[in-house]
Design a protein around this motif. Structure first.
Motif, PDB file in Angstrom:
ATOM      1  N   ASP A 173      18.303  -4.433  49.613  1.00 42.36           N
ATOM      2  CA  ASP A 173      18.602  -3.765  48.345  1.00 42.36           C
ATOM      3  C   ASP A 173      17.356  -3.084  47.775  1.00 42.36           C
TER       4      ASP A 173
ATOM      5  N   TYR B 182      22.188   3.838  52.728  1.00 41.60           N
ATOM      6  CA  TYR B 182      23.146   2.762  53.023  1.00 41.60           C
ATOM      7  C   TYR B 182      24.456   3.010  52.297  1.00 41.60           C
TER       8      TYR B 182
ATOM      9  N   LYS C   4      16.909   0.019  49.695  1.00 47.49           N
ATOM     10  CA  LYS C   4      17.893   1.003  49.248  1.00 47.49           C
ATOM     11  C   LYS C   4      17.395   1.704  47.977  1.00 47.49           C
TER      12      LYS C   4
END
Length: 173
Positions: free
Chosen positions: A76, A173, A79
């Motif tokens: 994350d 993503y 990302k």
């Protein structure tokens, strides 16, 4: 007796009404100065984005040595970083947040999967992210498996480790 105010570019110019050709006082418009500063900040941030993107692409091309540490990083966070370098409206991601991969006692959470929850980085790339963003905690392994034994020392032989995907919109993503 009186003055007339006119906007000329980024400056406000005050004219004496008796002699309209002679400026009495000039001052910069605050909003124009703010716009100039915002444009400079945007240019600086866009330069940062481009420099980071290039640096990461360069560092990610290096092969890892056999026995080298693989530094685990939260997917994350990656990302967020990807969004930052790809989108001029996205702010930088802030410190690395590997604590999402660990429970309150500092143990790896169950059922985490490579590529879905975390990525593996080489030392140079990890060091770049840490020096730029800080954060952590550091999670080092000898293979791209967060449940494998923690890594200690590095050797000089090469090992193949999947690299980060090419940084494109698909990388988000």
């Amino acid at each position: 007796c009186c003055t007339k105010k006119r906007q000329l570019g980024p400056e406000l110019v005050f004219y004496d009404l008796k002699d309209d050709a002679k400026p009495v006082q000039r001052e910069h418009s605050l909003s124009s100065a703010q716009n100039i500063l915002q444009d400079l900040d945007l240019l600086e941030m866009n330069n940062r984005r481009e420099n980071e993107r290039k640096k990461v692409q360069l560092l990610d091309r290096h092969s890892l040595r056999k026995g080298a540490c693989i530094y685990i990083i939260d997917k994350d966070w990656m990302k967020e970083w990807s969004a930052f370098v790809l989108d001029s409206k996205t702010p930088p991601p802030g410190p690395i947040t590997n604590n999402h991969l660990l429970d309150a006692a500092g143990n790896v959470k169950p059922n985490l999967m490579a590529a879905k929850h975390y990525r593996g980085l080489g030392k140079e790339l990890w060091d770049f992210f840490m020096s730029t963003y800080g954060g952590g905690p550091v999670i080092k392994r000898t293979k791209l498996d967060i449940y494998s034994e923690p890594a200690e020392d590095e050797d000089d032989d090469e090992v193949n480790v999947p690299h980060l995907p090419k940084i494109t919109n698909a990388f988000a993503y």
